[in-house]
Design a protein around this motif. Structure first.
Motif, PDB file in Angstrom:
ATOM      1  N   VAL A   1       1.870  13.137   4.672  1.00  0.00           N
ATOM      2  CA  VAL A   1       3.081  12.323   4.592  1.00  0.00           C
ATOM      3  C   VAL A   1       2.746  11.070   3.797  1.00  0.00           C
ATOM      4  O   VAL A   1       1.579  10.661   3.695  1.00  0.00           O
ATOM      5  N   LEU A   2       3.778  10.447   3.241  1.00  0.00           N
ATOM      6  CA  LEU A   2       3.586   9.265   2.402  1.00  0.00           C
ATOM      7  C   LEU A   2       3.855   8.007   3.215  1.00  0.00           C
ATOM      8  O   LEU A   2       4.933   7.836   3.786  1.00  0.00           O
ATOM      9  N   GLY A   3       2.870   7.128   3.265  1.00  0.00           N
ATOM     10  CA  GLY A   3       3.033   5.840   3.929  1.00  0.00           C
ATOM     11  C   GLY A   3       3.200   4.736   2.907  1.00  0.00           C
ATOM     12  O   GLY A   3       2.459   4.665   1.923  1.00  0.00           O
ATOM     13  N   HIS A   4       4.183   3.882   3.132  1.00  0.00           N
ATOM     14  CA  HIS A   4       4.492   2.762   2.236  1.00  0.00           C
ATOM     15  C   HIS A   4       4.620   1.519   3.092  1.00  0.00           C
ATOM     16  O   HIS A   4       5.453   1.469   3.999  1.00  0.00           O
ATOM     17  N   THR A   5       3.783   0.526   2.876  1.00  0.00           N
ATOM     18  CA  THR A   5       3.819  -0.667   3.721  1.00  0.00           C
ATOM     19  C   THR A   5       3.569  -1.911   2.903  1.00  0.00           C
ATOM     20  O   THR A   5       3.011  -1.857   1.800  1.00  0.00           O
ATOM     21  N   ARG A   6       3.998  -3.040   3.467  1.00  0.00           N
ATOM     22  CA  ARG A   6       3.771  -4.326   2.834  1.00  0.00           C
ATOM     23  C   ARG A   6       3.893  -5.426   3.883  1.00  0.00           C
ATOM     24  O   ARG A   6       4.457  -5.223   4.959  1.00  0.00           O
TER      25      ARG A   6
ATOM     26  N   ASN B   1       0.068 -19.323   9.151  1.00  0.00           N
ATOM     27  CA  ASN B   1      -0.580 -20.008  10.273  1.00  0.00           C
ATOM     28  C   ASN B   1      -1.059 -19.055  11.365  1.00  0.00           C
ATOM     29  O   ASN B   1      -0.754 -19.212  12.545  1.00  0.00           O
ATOM     30  N   GLY B   2      -1.807 -18.054  10.945  1.00  0.00           N
ATOM     31  CA  GLY B   2      -2.476 -17.193  11.909  1.00  0.00           C
ATOM     32  C   GLY B   2      -1.784 -15.893  12.261  1.00  0.00           C
ATOM     33  O   GLY B   2      -2.324 -15.105  13.040  1.00  0.00           O
ATOM     34  N   TYR B   3      -0.592 -15.651  11.670  1.00  0.00           N
ATOM     35  CA  TYR B   3       0.117 -14.406  11.957  1.00  0.00           C
ATOM     36  C   TYR B   3       0.757 -13.883  10.677  1.00  0.00           C
ATOM     37  O   TYR B   3       1.246 -14.651   9.855  1.00  0.00           O
ATOM     38  N   PHE B   4       0.750 -12.560  10.520  1.00  0.00           N
ATOM     39  CA  PHE B   4       1.496 -11.946   9.423  1.00  0.00           C
ATOM     40  C   PHE B   4       2.225 -10.717   9.940  1.00  0.00           C
ATOM     41  O   PHE B   4       1.856 -10.128  10.953  1.00  0.00           O
ATOM     42  N   ASP B   5       3.285 -10.354   9.234  1.00  0.00           N
ATOM     43  CA  ASP B   5       4.036  -9.152   9.576  1.00  0.00           C
ATOM     44  C   ASP B   5       3.537  -7.985   8.725  1.00  0.00           C
ATOM     45  O   ASP B   5       2.857  -8.177   7.713  1.00  0.00           O
ATOM     46  N   GLN B   6       3.861  -6.803   9.135  1.00  0.00           N
ATOM     47  CA  GLN B   6       3.560  -5.593   8.370  1.00  0.00           C
ATOM     48  C   GLN B   6       4.698  -4.612   8.618  1.00  0.00           C
ATOM     49  O   GLN B   6       4.983  -4.269   9.755  1.00  0.00           O
ATOM     50  N   THR B   7       5.365  -4.196   7.559  1.00  0.00           N
ATOM     51  CA  THR B   7       6.514  -3.301   7.703  1.00  0.00           C
ATOM     52  C   THR B   7       6.322  -2.104   6.790  1.00  0.00           C
ATOM     53  O   THR B   7       5.729  -2.229   5.716  1.00  0.00           O
ATOM     54  N   GLY B   8       6.793  -0.949   7.219  1.00  0.00           N
ATOM     55  CA  GLY B   8       6.532   0.232   6.407  1.00  0.00           C
ATOM     56  C   GLY B   8       7.434   1.407   6.730  1.00  0.00           C
ATOM     57  O   GLY B   8       8.242   1.373   7.664  1.00  0.00           O
ATOM     58  N   GLU B   9       7.277   2.447   5.905  1.00  0.00           N
ATOM     59  CA  GLU B   9       8.021   3.689   6.082  1.00  0.00           C
ATOM     60  C   GLU B   9       7.064   4.871   5.954  1.00  0.00           C
ATOM     61  O   GLU B   9       6.069   4.798   5.242  1.00  0.00           O
ATOM     62  N   ILE B  10       7.419   5.948   6.630  1.00  0.00           N
ATOM     63  CA  ILE B  10       6.680   7.209   6.531  1.00  0.00           C
ATOM     64  C   ILE B  10       7.647   8.282   6.044  1.00  0.00           C
ATOM     65  O   ILE B  10       8.698   8.513   6.663  1.00  0.00           O
TER      66      ILE B  10
ATOM     67  N   THR C   1       0.848  -1.189   0.000  1.00  0.00           N
ATOM     68  CA  THR C   1       0.000   0.000   0.000  1.00  0.00           C
ATOM     69  C   THR C   1       0.885   1.242   0.000  1.00  0.00           C
ATOM     70  O   THR C   1       1.872   1.318   0.726  1.00  0.00           O
ATOM     71  N   LEU C   2       0.509   2.194  -0.847  1.00  0.00           N
ATOM     72  CA  LEU C   2       1.107   3.530  -0.853  1.00  0.00           C
ATOM     73  C   LEU C   2      -0.017   4.525  -0.665  1.00  0.00           C
ATOM     74  O   LEU C   2      -1.008   4.501  -1.414  1.00  0.00           O
ATOM     75  N   GLN C   3       0.100   5.392   0.332  1.00  0.00           N
ATOM     76  CA  GLN C   3      -0.969   6.345   0.585  1.00  0.00           C
ATOM     77  C   GLN C   3      -0.420   7.633   1.186  1.00  0.00           C
ATOM     78  O   GLN C   3       0.487   7.624   2.008  1.00  0.00           O
ATOM     79  N   TRP C   4      -0.998   8.740   0.727  1.00  0.00           N
ATOM     80  CA  TRP C   4      -0.761  10.019   1.388  1.00  0.00           C
ATOM     81  C   TRP C   4      -1.750  10.128   2.533  1.00  0.00           C
ATOM     82  O   TRP C   4      -2.926   9.772   2.393  1.00  0.00           O
ATOM     83  N   ILE C   5      -1.290  10.620   3.675  1.00  0.00           N
ATOM     84  CA  ILE C   5      -2.159  10.659   4.845  1.00  0.00           C
ATOM     85  C   ILE C   5      -1.822  11.869   5.711  1.00  0.00           C
ATOM     86  O   ILE C   5      -0.659  12.273   5.815  1.00  0.00           O
ATOM     87  N   ARG C   6      -2.853  12.441   6.312  1.00  0.00           N
ATOM     88  CA  ARG C   6      -2.683  13.490   7.309  1.00  0.00           C
ATOM     89  C   ARG C   6      -3.922  13.496   8.197  1.00  0.00           C
ATOM     90  O   ARG C   6      -4.966  12.924   7.860  1.00  0.00           O
TER      91      ARG C   6
END
Length: 269
Positions: free
Chosen positions: A230-235, A241-250, A168-173
Motif C-alpha cells: 500500500v502507498l503511504g503519504h505523510t507530512r 516548541n517541542g511538538y509536531f504533528d504528522q498527518t497521512g493517508e494510506i 514522505t511517500l513510500q510503498w509498504i507491506r
C-alpha cells in the motif's frame, strides 16, 4: 502448517473474561525505546475486535500514549461505552503494574450501501515494482518487519538527497507477506519514520503522544488487497516548541483510500 506471522504473535491476546485480556510485548517490534507504537495501537484494536459484544467494523481509533510501555506483560480492558443502532463506542485501557499506560477510544459501525465519493487525488508516483526496497539494516527492529520502498522523504541519516519539506511517500507491506486487515492497516498508519528525522539529521528523542486513525474501507475491501503493498503519504504541518504533528493517508494500488491518520509527537531538541 505455516507458523504464525510475527505480527499476529506481537498482537496476540489471551482472554481473561469478557473485555479483559492479557498480552506481552514483542522483541520483534521493539523501537529505540520500548515497543513500536503502531503494534501497540493494533493490539488495543484487537481487544475491541475480539470482544464478544462488538458491532461492525472499526471506523475510527484514537490511542493516547500516556506513559512508555515497558517490556513484558500488560493488561487490556475494552469496554463498549454505548451501542446504537449502527455505531458502537469503545473505551480501552492498557495497564502495567496497576498503572494506566495507554488509553484509547474506538468507534465500530455497520456500514450500509450509500452514495460515496473520494475527493482526495491519488498521488501520481511509480508502482512498487519500479522502486528498489529501502535498506533498513540500521533501523530499529520493528522496521525489519516491513518491506518499504521509499519514493521520497527518507530520514536524512540514510537519504542521499535533501528535501526542503517533511513529505514522505513510500510503498509498504508486511515482511514476510501478510494479507492486509484492520490490525495491520492500523500499524502501517504509524509505520513512518518521525517527520523531524526527515528534516534534520540529528536523532533527537521523540515520542508519539496521541494517534488517530480513520478507516475508509470495509473488511471486504481489505481482503481484496491481499498482501500487495500500500502507498503511504505523510507530512508534518508544523514543528513548534517541542511538538509536531504528522498527518497521512494510506492508499491501495487500485487508488482506493483505505485510511487517513494524524498524530501529535513530542520531540526534545
Amino acid at each position: 502448517m505455516s507458523s504464525k506471522h510475527n505480527f499476529d504473535k506481537a498482537t496476540e491476546l489471551t482472554i481473561q473474561s469478557s473485555g479483559v485480556y492479557r498480552g506481552q510485548t514483542s522483541e520483534s517490534y521493539a523501537n529505540m525505546v520500548g515497543p513500536f507504537g503502531g503494534v501497540i495501537a493494533s493490539t488495543l484494536l484487537r481487544a475491541v475486535l475480539d470482544h464478544d459484544e462488538r458491532l461492525g467494523d472499526p471506523i475510527s481509533l484514537t490511542i493516547n500514549y500516556a506513559a512508555p510501555v515497558a517490556n513484558g506483560d500488560f493488561k487490556i480492558v475494552a469496554t463498549p461505552s454505548r451501542t446504537n443502532r449502527s455505531t458502537q463506542h469503545w473505551y480501552i485501557e492498557l495497564t502495567q503494574n496497576e498503572q494506566i499506560i495507554i488509553t484509547g477510544t474506538a468507534v465500530t459501525a455497520n456500514r450500509r450501501d450509500t452514495w460515496s465519493s473520494t475527493e482526495l487525488s491519488f498521488p501520481d508516483f511509480p508502482n512498487p515494482d519500479q522502486i528498489e526496497p529501502t535498506p533498513l539494516d540500521s533501523a530499529p527492529p520493528w522496521a525489519q518487519n516491513y518491506e518499504i520502498r521509499m519514493i521520497k522523504g527518507a530520514p536524512l541519516a540514510i537519504a542521499t538527497t535533501d528535501y526542503p519539506d517533511s513529505i514522505t511517500l513510500q510503498w509498504i507491506r508486511d515482511n514476510p507477506n501478510r494479507d492486509l486487515d484492520f490490525l495491520s492497516l492500523a500499524a502501517i498508519c504509524d509505520a513512518f519514520f518521525p517527520r523531524i528525522y526527515v528534516r534534520r539529521k540529528e536523532l533527537v528523542p521523540i515520542g508519539t503522544i496521541s494517534l488517530t486513525i480513520y478507516f475508509h474501507a470495509d473488511a471486504e475491501t481489505l481482503l481484496a488487497n491481499g498482501s500487495r503493498s500500500v502507498l503511504g503519504h505523510t507530512r508534518a504541518l508544523k514543528f513548534f516548541n517541542g511538538y509536531f504533528d504528522q498527518t497521512g493517508e494510506i492508499w491501495s494500488q487500485d487508488h482506493n483510500l483505505l485510511a487517513t491518520t494524524s498524530q501529535i509527537v513530542y520531540y526534545k531538541s
